[in-house]
Scaffold this active site. Structure first.
Site, PDB file in Angstrom:
ATOM      1  N   ARG A 209     -12.587 -87.334  27.174  1.00 55.31           N
ATOM      2  CA  ARG A 209     -12.974 -88.413  28.089  1.00 55.31           C
ATOM      3  C   ARG A 209     -14.488 -88.619  28.070  1.00 55.31           C
ATOM      4  O   ARG A 209     -14.971 -89.759  28.155  1.00 55.31           O
ATOM      5  CB  ARG A 209     -12.483 -88.098  29.507  1.00 55.31           C
ATOM      6  CG  ARG A 209     -10.991 -88.316  29.695  1.00 55.31           C
ATOM      7  CD  ARG A 209     -10.582 -88.192  31.146  1.00 55.31           C
ATOM      8  NE  ARG A 209     -10.473 -86.806  31.575  1.00 55.31           N
ATOM      9  CZ  ARG A 209      -9.332 -86.136  31.681  1.00 55.31           C
ATOM     10  NH1 ARG A 209      -8.186 -86.728  31.353  1.00 55.31           N
ATOM     11  NH2 ARG A 209      -9.311 -84.886  32.101  1.00 55.31           N
ATOM     12  N   ALA A 276       5.079 -99.152  28.720  1.00 58.24           N
ATOM     13  CA  ALA A 276       3.900 -99.454  27.920  1.00 58.24           C
ATOM     14  C   ALA A 276       4.241-100.314  26.707  1.00 58.24           C
ATOM     15  O   ALA A 276       3.502-101.259  26.388  1.00 58.24           O
ATOM     16  CB  ALA A 276       3.227 -98.154  27.486  1.00 58.24           C
ATOM     17  N   CYS A 336      -0.107 -85.187  22.703  1.00 59.79           N
ATOM     18  CA  CYS A 336       0.011 -83.844  23.278  1.00 59.79           C
ATOM     19  C   CYS A 336       1.263 -83.130  22.782  1.00 59.79           C
ATOM     20  O   CYS A 336       1.672 -82.113  23.344  1.00 59.79           O
ATOM     21  CB  CYS A 336       0.010 -83.917  24.806  1.00 59.79           C
ATOM     22  SG  CYS A 336       1.377 -84.856  25.510  1.00 59.79           S
TER      23      CYS A 336
END
Length: 392
Positions: A209, A276, A336
């Site tokens: 990030r 999404a 992930c």
């Protein structure tokens, strides 16, 4: 302590440092798994009777043994738990000046099945194995001695507990707060203590990030699978012009708006609720374009047998996301899933580049942070991949 004997030639991976024993590797004629109670300690032997270390056994699980020592006859007792947790704490205190981090990361800290996230005075624990569940009180005592937590929450709604035959009902100790505040990269994030995803916050993306924010100045940002806004809020606090959050959870989007108001009150914000894949298609049809996009989906490949379907999903979502980039736009894409290696994620990016006819340049390669240590003999523990790419 009884012994668990491996079949011939099934010791090579263990000798190389791996900590897991699978049920089909055990010589059940010599040592029937059904003779062991869930969480029982044993000494692991190869087919010739040579000791390989100490482990805890669960006959009901595919991963029927997890080593906690390379020496024979070592119990996973309160002394060893305290020693390993103290070492994990000392390692975190080398990296971080404030007590917000993953305190214990299972095999990476030589405590298979134990995950602990620290939020100041609060701890959230995941006891993912029968061995750790049986030692709950010992773990709590060690933590009370080491970090003196005001409250603890046991996040039991995890698939690993189901595979181990354990209850998935949550429990807590002490006055667990409704919300937690997490300082990170110059921002302060509010997350739900009990109702949030996983343990409430994803510390593993901290460094990624921070790198994402490097490209934020003046950018119109799209944060896909945004959760409570980790990537988008960080970008806004570092100069983004606008941020759009996309997630399937309205409570998560509400916290994204709250975190934007707290960290970047003057930056325009939009939230989109829904699937999404569908919403990205709608954005494309509407002609929307963004100069900076974060794509941080859940694991699309949870089991090896789902790899082909998962790879197709990663390719599709990366193509959809990259198609929304303005010329010269930057995409931070993550996975992930430990079943998707970094090379395959790279192929998903290359696939999007070829399909769109837009050259792409790799700017950054990231992974999980140092509070999520990787066991060098266990590629399964190196699960997080992040790539930041500019599409010209």
């Amino acid at each position: 302590m009884r012994s668990l004997v491996l079949k011939k030639d099934e010791d090579r991976r263990i000798r190389a440092g791996h900590l897991w024993v699978f049920s089909n590797e055990v010589d059940t004629k010599k040592t029937p798994l059904t003779d062991f109670a869930p969480g029982e300690e044993a000494t692991l032997l190869d087919a010739r009777g040579k000791a390989l270390g100490s482990l805890c056994v669960n006959p009901a699980s595919l991963i029927c043994g997890r080593l906690h020592s390379k020496r024979p006859g070592i119990p996973l007792d309160e002394s060893l738990l305290r020693e390993r947790l103290a070492a994990a704490l000392a390692a975190r205190e080398q990296y971080f000046s404030e007590p917000w981090y993953r305190l214990c990361h299972g095999e990476g800290d030589y405590l298979p099945g134990l995950v602990i996230d620290r939020y100041g005075a609060h701890l959230t624990l995941q006891l993912g194995t029968a061995a750790m569940e049986a030692r709950r009180e010992l773990i709590v005592r060690a933590l009370e001695e080491l970090v003196h937590p005001a409250s603890l929450r046991f996040d039991s709604d995890i698939p690993a507990r189901g595979l181990e035959g354990l209850s998935r009902l949550p429990e807590s100790s002490g006055p667990v707060p409704e919300f937690l505040e997490v300082p990170e990269n110059g921002c302060r994030f509010t997350v739900a203590a009990a109702q949030g995803q996983k343990t409430g916050w994803f510390y593993d993306q901290r460094a990624n990030r921070r790198e994402f924010a490097r490209y934020a100045k003046g950018a119109d940002v799209l944060d896909i699978f945004s959760y409570v806004g980790g990537f988008g809020v960080t970008a806004a606090a570092h100069g983004a012009r606008s941020v759009t959050f996309l997630d399937a959870s309205e409570p998560a989007l509400a916290l994204s708006r709250r975190n934007m108001a707290a960290n970047a009150p003057g930056v325009p914000v939009e939230t989109m609720l829904g699937d999404a894949f569908q919403r990205l298609g709608e954005l494309a049809e509407a002609g929307r374009r963004f100069s900076l996009i974060s794509l941080d989906p859940p694991a699309f490949i949870k089991r090896r047998k789902d790899a082909a379907q998962g790879v197709a999903a990663y390719r599709k979502i990366n193509l959809l996301a990259a198609g929304l980039l303005a010329p010269g736009g930057v995409l931070a894409t993550s996975s992930c899933s430990h079943h998707l290696d970094g090379a395959e994620l790279g192929r998903s990016i290359a696939h999007a580049s070829a399909k769109l006819g837009r050259p792409a340049r790799l700017l950054y390669t990231g992974a999980q942070g140092p509070d999520h240590p990787v066991h060098v003999a266990m590629p399964e523990t190196a699960y997080l991949k992040c790539r930041i790419v500019r599409f010209d």
